[in-house]
Design a protein around this motif. Sequence first.
Motif, PDB file in Angstrom:
ATOM      1  N   GLU A  27       0.873  -1.127   0.302  1.00  0.00           N
ATOM      2  CA  GLU A  27      -0.159  -0.156  -0.133  1.00  0.00           C
ATOM      3  C   GLU A  27       0.969   1.110  -0.077  1.00  0.00           C
ATOM      4  OE1 GLU A  27      -2.883   1.972   3.063  1.00  0.00           O
ATOM      5  OE2 GLU A  27      -3.150  -0.273   2.819  1.00  0.00           O
ATOM      6  N   ALA A  28       0.414   2.211  -0.748  1.00  0.00           N
ATOM      7  CA  ALA A  28       1.349   3.600  -0.844  1.00  0.00           C
ATOM      8  C   ALA A  28       0.395   4.646  -0.577  1.00  0.00           C
ATOM      9  CB  ALA A  28       1.735   3.682  -2.397  1.00  0.00           C
ATOM     10  N   ALA A  29       0.533   5.119   0.578  1.00  0.00           N
ATOM     11  CA  ALA A  29      -0.357   6.241   1.153  1.00  0.00           C
ATOM     12  C   ALA A  29       0.318   7.437   1.327  1.00  0.00           C
ATOM     13  CB  ALA A  29      -1.232   5.678   2.406  1.00  0.00           C
ATOM     14  N   GLN A  30      -0.033   8.468   0.670  1.00  0.00           N
ATOM     15  CA  GLN A  30       0.722   9.826   0.665  1.00  0.00           C
ATOM     16  C   GLN A  30      -0.027  10.648   1.676  1.00  0.00           C
ATOM     17  OE1 GLN A  30       0.012  12.845  -2.224  1.00  0.00           O
ATOM     18  NE2 GLN A  30       2.135  13.137  -2.011  1.00  0.00           N
ATOM     19  N   VAL A  31       0.660  11.256   2.606  1.00  0.00           N
ATOM     20  CA  VAL A  31       0.214  12.234   3.403  1.00  0.00           C
ATOM     21  C   VAL A  31       0.918  13.490   3.199  1.00  0.00           C
ATOM     22  CG1 VAL A  31      -0.100  12.714   6.073  1.00  0.00           C
ATOM     23  CG2 VAL A  31      -0.183  10.478   5.090  1.00  0.00           C
ATOM     24  N   ARG A 342       3.404  15.522  -8.195  1.00  0.00           N
ATOM     25  CA  ARG A 342       3.518  14.686  -7.288  1.00  0.00           C
ATOM     26  C   ARG A 342       2.685  13.799  -7.317  1.00  0.00           C
ATOM     27  NH1 ARG A 342       6.790  16.127  -3.476  1.00  0.00           N
ATOM     28  NH2 ARG A 342       6.742  18.546  -3.526  1.00  0.00           N
ATOM     29  N   ASP A 343       2.781  12.506  -6.944  1.00  0.00           N
ATOM     30  CA  ASP A 343       1.698  11.328  -6.440  1.00  0.00           C
ATOM     31  C   ASP A 343       0.927  12.024  -5.450  1.00  0.00           C
ATOM     32  OD1 ASP A 343       2.886   9.562  -8.216  1.00  0.00           O
ATOM     33  OD2 ASP A 343       4.386   8.938  -6.864  1.00  0.00           O
ATOM     34  N   ARG A 344      -0.197  11.454  -5.469  1.00  0.00           N
ATOM     35  CA  ARG A 344      -1.403  11.964  -4.742  1.00  0.00           C
ATOM     36  C   ARG A 344      -2.171  10.834  -4.328  1.00  0.00           C
ATOM     37  NH1 ARG A 344       0.527  17.320  -3.248  1.00  0.00           N
ATOM     38  NH2 ARG A 344       0.994  18.271  -4.770  1.00  0.00           N
ATOM     39  N   GLU A 387      11.722  15.385  -2.793  1.00  0.00           N
ATOM     40  CA  GLU A 387      12.586  15.597  -4.276  1.00  0.00           C
ATOM     41  C   GLU A 387      14.075  16.309  -3.861  1.00  0.00           C
ATOM     42  OE1 GLU A 387       9.701  19.279  -4.253  1.00  0.00           O
ATOM     43  OE2 GLU A 387       9.682  17.212  -3.452  1.00  0.00           O
ATOM     44  N   ALA A 388      14.162  16.774  -2.957  1.00  0.00           N
ATOM     45  CA  ALA A 388      15.541  17.074  -2.428  1.00  0.00           C
ATOM     46  C   ALA A 388      16.092  16.478  -1.193  1.00  0.00           C
ATOM     47  CB  ALA A 388      15.760  18.772  -2.381  1.00  0.00           C
ATOM     48  N   ASP A 389      15.442  15.086  -0.890  1.00  0.00           N
ATOM     49  CA  ASP A 389      15.957  14.357   0.445  1.00  0.00           C
ATOM     50  C   ASP A 389      15.529  12.941   0.012  1.00  0.00           C
ATOM     51  OD1 ASP A 389      16.377  13.487   2.850  1.00  0.00           O
ATOM     52  OD2 ASP A 389      14.650  14.605   3.862  1.00  0.00           O
ATOM     53  N   LYS A 465       8.480  13.509 -12.635  1.00  0.00           N
ATOM     54  CA  LYS A 465       7.494  14.202 -11.668  1.00  0.00           C
ATOM     55  C   LYS A 465       8.377  14.748 -10.442  1.00  0.00           C
ATOM     56  CE  LYS A 465       6.126   9.564 -10.141  1.00  0.00           C
ATOM     57  NZ  LYS A 465       5.122   8.538  -9.824  1.00  0.00           N
ATOM     58  N   LEU A 466       8.041  15.594  -9.455  1.00  0.00           N
ATOM     59  CA  LEU A 466       8.832  15.683  -8.233  1.00  0.00           C
ATOM     60  C   LEU A 466       9.071  14.676  -7.541  1.00  0.00           C
ATOM     61  CD1 LEU A 466       7.005  19.242  -7.302  1.00  0.00           C
ATOM     62  CD2 LEU A 466       9.096  18.862  -8.537  1.00  0.00           C
TER      63      LEU A 466
END
Length: 679
Positions: A27-31, A342-344, A387-389, A465-466
């Motif tokens: 599962e990939a869940a973005q917060v 970015r992914d949402r 994207e920078a970490d 993407k970012l």
Amino acid sequence: MIGGLNKWLLGAVLLSGSQVVWAQEQEAAQVSAGQAEAGAPDQSTSSAQPAVQTDPPAATQEGRPPIIPTELFAQYNNFNGAKLSPDGSSVALQTRVTGNPVIVIIDAATKQATGRYGLGEKAQIEWFRWAGNQKILVSISFIHDYFGDEMRYTRLYALDLQSGTTAFVGRRTGAVIGDDVIFVAEDGSYALVSMQRTPYDYPSVYRLELEENGDEDDIQSPKQGIWNWYADEDGVVRMGTGWYRKRLRVYYRKGPDDSLKLIGKIKAGDEDEKFWDISQIVSGSDEGYVLQEGDDGRIGLRLFNYATREVVDTFYEHPEWNLDSAILRDGKPVAAYYTDDRDRVVWFDEKTDKQYKAIGKALPEDEVWVTSRAKDDSRLLIWAGGEADPGAIYIYTPEEKRIDQFAEMRPKLNFRLLAKPKPVEFKTRDDKTMRAYLTLPRGRDAKGLPLILLPHGGPYGVRDKLRYDDDVQLLANRGYAVLQPNFRGSDGYGKEFSELGKGQIGRKMQDDIDDAMDWAVAEGIADPSRVCVVGSSYGGYAAMWAVIRNPERYRCAASWAGVTDWDSMLKYDRRFLSRKGSKSWRARIEGEDGFDLDAVSPLENAGRINRPLLIAHGEDDSVVPFSQFKKMSKEAAKAPMPPETLVIEDEGHSFSSSENIKAWYDKLIGFLETHNPAD
């Protein structure tokens, strides 16, 4: 930090596996940071430690960051694709040891490695997944001769954690594709696999016991034209689809006691042929959920009647973006995913949405994703970064309100020295709007910079993407502006934009890359005399073609695993596709105007090379075969300016060891410093 793990694990590279959207697998869940609600995990009881970072070294003149050694960008590790067992007790991950693929098992509580399973030489792990709590199913691929031509075969292996054994699963003869798993029993006892009896048959469905010399039952015989089989969550084969004589055939059964019936023969171009991707068929019902185009061409999540092939209702459609995937639990949608810059994620369950926002508050990064979870949510693996970490992975135990750091993705890399990409837009010569991502080197004025164009692979069904990218950060750290154009045909911008790329490889798709350069020059960002193109896979092709087609534009180019001969590449690809799929793929590459692909193939135009070019390849590449490199390097040796070359013996299409990535980065940076120095 990672306590107790064997040192050989650190820095190993995880090859990308297949995308999995089933909730019980991954599962990939973005917060989104800053949108958390009350109820965050109590950090006072957390044993998580911040990523170990030393103070940044003193900046160089004019605020420029110091040069970061290539090995620090090459040290990304195998934890990127780690997966929790269904009960949350163990973590599985993949790596390589002395060039060979290995699955490693780690105790989630103690972080100690408890097992290691080798999978043979010269193989590449395509994907792996848990099958119950004591078995892991692994797909591997390898190159083998097929009637005198190269062929990529896939095979399945079952790893038994209790016995410590590795067992081949499937038929050793006949099938080229042996890893099309359509169902796995919850207890890991068996799997349903679609595969051909012989290379001349359509696929059958086999019930295969996941153990050495396990029983093999043919539960579904082949049907003419049917290449894709689907099962419901009870393991009943419910549907088959495929093309035959220019019609999409659809076979369907209502339940286990019913026979399959041919319910549709859809002509190419019919309204019913709209894109639809089966997400799940619900047991005991004719209905399920699909990702399907609506009247506006946008892909949404829809309740679908498989017996009548009709949409019953639209469950969710984003107002601007196509959906990429969905998660269902117990036959009901839980989340849908889409990508803007970015992914949402959109959560349909309020309780789950609240929980993940709370996680975001505890880990305030640009992005926070749950990458794997126990079936009962008792334990979750979380990645937090941006994207920078490159970020870190954490183990979250909700009942204890505890977050423990599990692994840093680049343990020796100081993210404070990295550059921040940003989205930009430009217009093409035919007035199309293109989205791109620009990364400027730190400590330098954004004027007259040396520019690296970095086109993505694919080319279709893929986009930039970012997100964190080692290639981007490595180049920006060296003083280059980096521009990643999402040229026509890229995924995520709708059907119309995707169709613009049909038949445009080496033509309008290449124009878009040229136009991205022109935008950067017109903005004053790039020096037109200091522009190079670098890429991998399709991006490697685009880099080679850039200096062959337009040597007046580009100072140099570098390619990793790039396609050099489209005709032979299509011949190679067709062995992995159905007859209809092969014709459709060729039509997408060639277009409908009878275009001769030799006109845009670097191999056929190698004699024109008069700019510095670096071509590199792995000998074990099963995606773009090594023969593409061999033929190109031989032919290009006769050119006015023969290319520099790099061959890595034990490498595939994607990098599998830090040493191999470093070898490529060192060669690339040396090449650029010679032919397009940043200073």
